[in-house]
Scaffold this motif. Sequence first.
Motif, PDB file in Angstrom:
ATOM      1  N   VAL A  40       0.852  -1.187   0.000  1.00  0.00           N
ATOM      2  CA  VAL A  40       0.000   0.000   0.000  1.00  0.00           C
ATOM      3  C   VAL A  40       0.885   1.234   0.000  1.00  0.00           C
ATOM      4  O   VAL A  40       2.110   1.140   0.021  1.00  0.00           O
ATOM      5  N   THR A  41       0.263   2.412   0.005  1.00  0.00           N
ATOM      6  CA  THR A  41       1.013   3.655   0.061  1.00  0.00           C
ATOM      7  C   THR A  41       1.324   4.013   1.510  1.00  0.00           C
ATOM      8  O   THR A  41       0.683   3.505   2.445  1.00  0.00           O
ATOM      9  N   GLU A  42       2.283   4.907   1.699  1.00  0.00           N
ATOM     10  CA  GLU A  42       2.601   5.356   3.054  1.00  0.00           C
ATOM     11  C   GLU A  42       1.424   6.112   3.670  1.00  0.00           C
ATOM     12  O   GLU A  42       1.232   6.079   4.893  1.00  0.00           O
ATOM     13  N   ARG A  43       0.644   6.764   2.855  1.00  0.00           N
ATOM     14  CA  ARG A  43      -0.540   7.453   3.366  1.00  0.00           C
ATOM     15  C   ARG A  43      -1.535   6.447   3.954  1.00  0.00           C
ATOM     16  O   ARG A  43      -2.130   6.682   5.010  1.00  0.00           O
ATOM     17  N   THR A  44      -1.694   5.297   3.269  1.00  0.00           N
ATOM     18  CA  THR A  44      -2.577   4.248   3.793  1.00  0.00           C
ATOM     19  C   THR A  44      -2.038   3.688   5.104  1.00  0.00           C
ATOM     20  O   THR A  44      -2.804   3.409   6.038  1.00  0.00           O
ATOM     21  N   VAL A  45      -0.726   3.544   5.202  1.00  0.00           N
ATOM     22  CA  VAL A  45      -0.127   3.085   6.451  1.00  0.00           C
ATOM     23  C   VAL A  45      -0.464   4.049   7.580  1.00  0.00           C
ATOM     24  O   VAL A  45      -0.830   3.630   8.693  1.00  0.00           O
ATOM     25  N   ARG A  46      -0.360   5.348   7.318  1.00  0.00           N
ATOM     26  CA  ARG A  46      -0.672   6.338   8.352  1.00  0.00           C
ATOM     27  C   ARG A  46      -2.123   6.219   8.807  1.00  0.00           C
ATOM     28  O   ARG A  46      -2.426   6.305   9.999  1.00  0.00           O
ATOM     29  N   ARG A  47      -3.051   5.986   7.861  1.00  0.00           N
ATOM     30  CA  ARG A  47      -4.462   5.834   8.224  1.00  0.00           C
ATOM     31  C   ARG A  47      -4.672   4.581   9.070  1.00  0.00           C
ATOM     32  O   ARG A  47      -5.422   4.592  10.046  1.00  0.00           O
ATOM     33  N   ASP A  48      -3.994   3.480   8.691  1.00  0.00           N
ATOM     34  CA  ASP A  48      -4.152   2.235   9.453  1.00  0.00           C
ATOM     35  C   ASP A  48      -3.548   2.358  10.847  1.00  0.00           C
ATOM     36  O   ASP A  48      -4.063   1.771  11.814  1.00  0.00           O
ATOM     37  N   VAL A  49      -2.468   3.107  10.973  1.00  0.00           N
ATOM     38  CA  VAL A  49      -1.894   3.361  12.288  1.00  0.00           C
ATOM     39  C   VAL A  49      -2.891   4.099  13.168  1.00  0.00           C
ATOM     40  O   VAL A  49      -3.065   3.782  14.356  1.00  0.00           O
ATOM     41  N   GLU A  50      -3.592   5.086  12.599  1.00  0.00           N
ATOM     42  CA  GLU A  50      -4.598   5.823  13.361  1.00  0.00           C
ATOM     43  C   GLU A  50      -5.732   4.904  13.812  1.00  0.00           C
ATOM     44  O   GLU A  50      -6.254   5.042  14.923  1.00  0.00           O
ATOM     45  N   ARG A  51      -6.122   3.944  12.975  1.00  0.00           N
ATOM     46  CA  ARG A  51      -7.189   3.009  13.356  1.00  0.00           C
ATOM     47  C   ARG A  51      -6.747   2.157  14.555  1.00  0.00           C
ATOM     48  O   ARG A  51      -7.532   1.905  15.470  1.00  0.00           O
ATOM     49  N   LEU A  52      -5.487   1.707  14.529  1.00  0.00           N
ATOM     50  CA  LEU A  52      -4.989   0.918  15.652  1.00  0.00           C
ATOM     51  C   LEU A  52      -4.921   1.762  16.920  1.00  0.00           C
ATOM     52  O   LEU A  52      -5.195   1.272  18.020  1.00  0.00           O
ATOM     53  N   ARG A  53      -4.548   3.014  16.785  1.00  0.00           N
ATOM     54  CA  ARG A  53      -4.523   3.896  17.952  1.00  0.00           C
ATOM     55  C   ARG A  53      -5.915   4.056  18.546  1.00  0.00           C
ATOM     56  O   ARG A  53      -6.078   4.092  19.772  1.00  0.00           O
ATOM     57  N   GLU A  54      -6.917   4.131  17.673  1.00  0.00           N
ATOM     58  CA  GLU A  54      -8.299   4.256  18.155  1.00  0.00           C
ATOM     59  C   GLU A  54      -8.738   3.007  18.919  1.00  0.00           C
ATOM     60  O   GLU A  54      -9.608   3.078  19.789  1.00  0.00           O
ATOM     61  N   LEU A  55      -8.130   1.855  18.597  1.00  0.00           N
ATOM     62  CA  LEU A  55      -8.451   0.606  19.289  1.00  0.00           C
ATOM     63  C   LEU A  55      -7.689   0.435  20.600  1.00  0.00           C
ATOM     64  O   LEU A  55      -7.895  -0.532  21.321  1.00  0.00           O
ATOM     65  N   GLY A  56      -6.803   1.379  20.914  1.00  0.00           N
ATOM     66  CA  GLY A  56      -6.091   1.311  22.188  1.00  0.00           C
ATOM     67  C   GLY A  56      -4.620   1.003  22.087  1.00  0.00           C
ATOM     68  O   GLY A  56      -3.930   0.941  23.110  1.00  0.00           O
ATOM     69  N   TYR A  57      -4.100   0.786  20.883  1.00  0.00           N
ATOM     70  CA  TYR A  57      -2.676   0.503  20.718  1.00  0.00           C
ATOM     71  C   TYR A  57      -1.903   1.812  20.659  1.00  0.00           C
ATOM     72  O   TYR A  57      -2.223   2.690  19.843  1.00  0.00           O
ATOM     73  N   ARG A  58      -0.897   1.917  21.507  1.00  0.00           N
ATOM     74  CA  ARG A  58      -0.060   3.117  21.489  1.00  0.00           C
ATOM     75  C   ARG A  58       1.074   2.903  20.501  1.00  0.00           C
ATOM     76  O   ARG A  58       1.940   2.040  20.701  1.00  0.00           O
ATOM     77  N   ILE A  59       1.070   3.664  19.442  1.00  0.00           N
ATOM     78  CA  ILE A  59       2.076   3.529  18.381  1.00  0.00           C
ATOM     79  C   ILE A  59       2.799   4.855  18.255  1.00  0.00           C
ATOM     80  O   ILE A  59       2.192   5.889  17.969  1.00  0.00           O
ATOM     81  N   GLU A  60       4.090   4.798  18.495  1.00  0.00           N
ATOM     82  CA  GLU A  60       4.911   5.999  18.396  1.00  0.00           C
ATOM     83  C   GLU A  60       5.355   6.192  16.949  1.00  0.00           C
ATOM     84  O   GLU A  60       5.739   5.232  16.277  1.00  0.00           O
ATOM     85  N   SER A  61       5.310   7.405  16.462  1.00  0.00           N
ATOM     86  CA  SER A  61       5.788   7.703  15.110  1.00  0.00           C
ATOM     87  C   SER A  61       6.868   8.764  15.189  1.00  0.00           C
ATOM     88  O   SER A  61       6.802   9.684  16.001  1.00  0.00           O
ATOM     89  N   THR A  62       7.899   8.607  14.350  1.00  0.00           N
ATOM     90  CA  THR A  62       8.985   9.578  14.281  1.00  0.00           C
ATOM     91  C   THR A  62       9.129  10.047  12.840  1.00  0.00           C
ATOM     92  O   THR A  62       9.112   9.234  11.911  1.00  0.00           O
ATOM     93  N   PRO A  63       9.240  11.350  12.627  1.00  0.00           N
ATOM     94  CA  PRO A  63       9.343  11.884  11.266  1.00  0.00           C
ATOM     95  C   PRO A  63      10.760  11.776  10.723  1.00  0.00           C
ATOM     96  O   PRO A  63      11.687  11.359  11.428  1.00  0.00           O
ATOM     97  N   GLY A  64      10.920  12.163   9.456  1.00  0.00           N
ATOM     98  CA  GLY A  64      12.240  12.217   8.853  1.00  0.00           C
ATOM     99  C   GLY A  64      12.571  10.993   8.023  1.00  0.00           C
ATOM    100  O   GLY A  64      11.797  10.036   7.946  1.00  0.00           O
ATOM    101  N   VAL A  65      13.767  11.041   7.416  1.00  0.00           N
ATOM    102  CA  VAL A  65      14.207   9.956   6.529  1.00  0.00           C
ATOM    103  C   VAL A  65      14.307   8.635   7.285  1.00  0.00           C
ATOM    104  O   VAL A  65      13.939   7.571   6.792  1.00  0.00           O
ATOM    105  N   ALA A  66      14.835   8.699   8.526  1.00  0.00           N
ATOM    106  CA  ALA A  66      14.996   7.483   9.322  1.00  0.00           C
ATOM    107  C   ALA A  66      13.797   7.232  10.234  1.00  0.00           C
ATOM    108  O   ALA A  66      13.868   6.405  11.133  1.00  0.00           O
TER     109      ALA A  66
END
Length: 328
Positions: free
Chosen positions: A32-58
């Motif tokens: 999928v696209t990285e944009r889709t990954v970001r949306r799926d991460v938000e869905r998991l966060r809504e379910l109670g999973y704490r997912i840390e995200s870091t910006p940048g190349v790395a």
Amino acid sequence: MSDTTARALTLLNLLQTHRHWPGAELAQRMGVTERTVRRDVERLRELGYRIESTPGVAGGYRLEAGSAVPPLLLNDEEAVAMAIGLRVAAAQRLVGGPETTLTALAKLEQVLPAPLRRRVTALADAVQPAGIRTGEAVSTEVLGELALACRDHERVRFTYTAASGEVSHRRVEPHTLAPADRHWYLLCWDVEREDWRTFRVDRVSDIAHTRVLFPTRELTPEQIEEFILVARSWVRTAVETELVMDLPIEAMREAFGQWSQGATAEGGDRTRWPVGGQDFRETMYGMAWIPAGVEYTTDLAEPARSELRETLGRMLRALDAAPPPRSG
């Protein structure tokens, strides 16, 4: 199951199998696209999973412990029971590969809220499995962190207190965790020393994850076993001596391999090597491995010196004497 739900579960599984995922790699794995990954991460966060995200190349994503056990997995009692069972299994070496038990335990405790982790620790400390010889206490948190670093090929920093009490700060690339006798050992590549090192896990503290990944260095099971055997043998013993052999240290290291640990150069053409054992016989066994034709001296102290001389004298007389005739 909808595509969105299936995708979210796939993403969750990936996040649970590695400590840190770059966003681009997650997108490639999931097709999928990285944009889709970001949306799926938000869905998991809504379910109670704490997912840390870091910006940048790395940058990327990592799963953190939440304020409650994430839904659709385990209830509190089931999570505590499983964590205790995994701790007991790790202590008793019940699972064929120690990392399997430890990574499973680390994965579970990674998402346990703090109150449940305290319950697990209290109950596990109260449970004394039968048939286990006591050894130095090992932090299951330290074991879990090191197991994750081995799995993810991530460099870590830690403080190490040697048997002598000397404290050093190490930066290593973890390779394998192995139980041996009454202790756990970490086999890793020491970045500063540019060589393999083995550390007793109960002497490791202050682990810091660097998030720097490294390519694996291949070792055979036989090589790993030898590293651990050397580490187990590298303890203070009842009988100790230093041998000074007529062999340059480079040649000595080539001849002895991992058993050359502790050897030091004595001038340009000799090597000083510590040897020890529970009695003079084990010390004599170490001496016997010096290559043929290489002369050496020893400072073996009494009474082991006299005991060894008497034993060798009887051996020589037995070799010089004619064998008795066979009866019948």
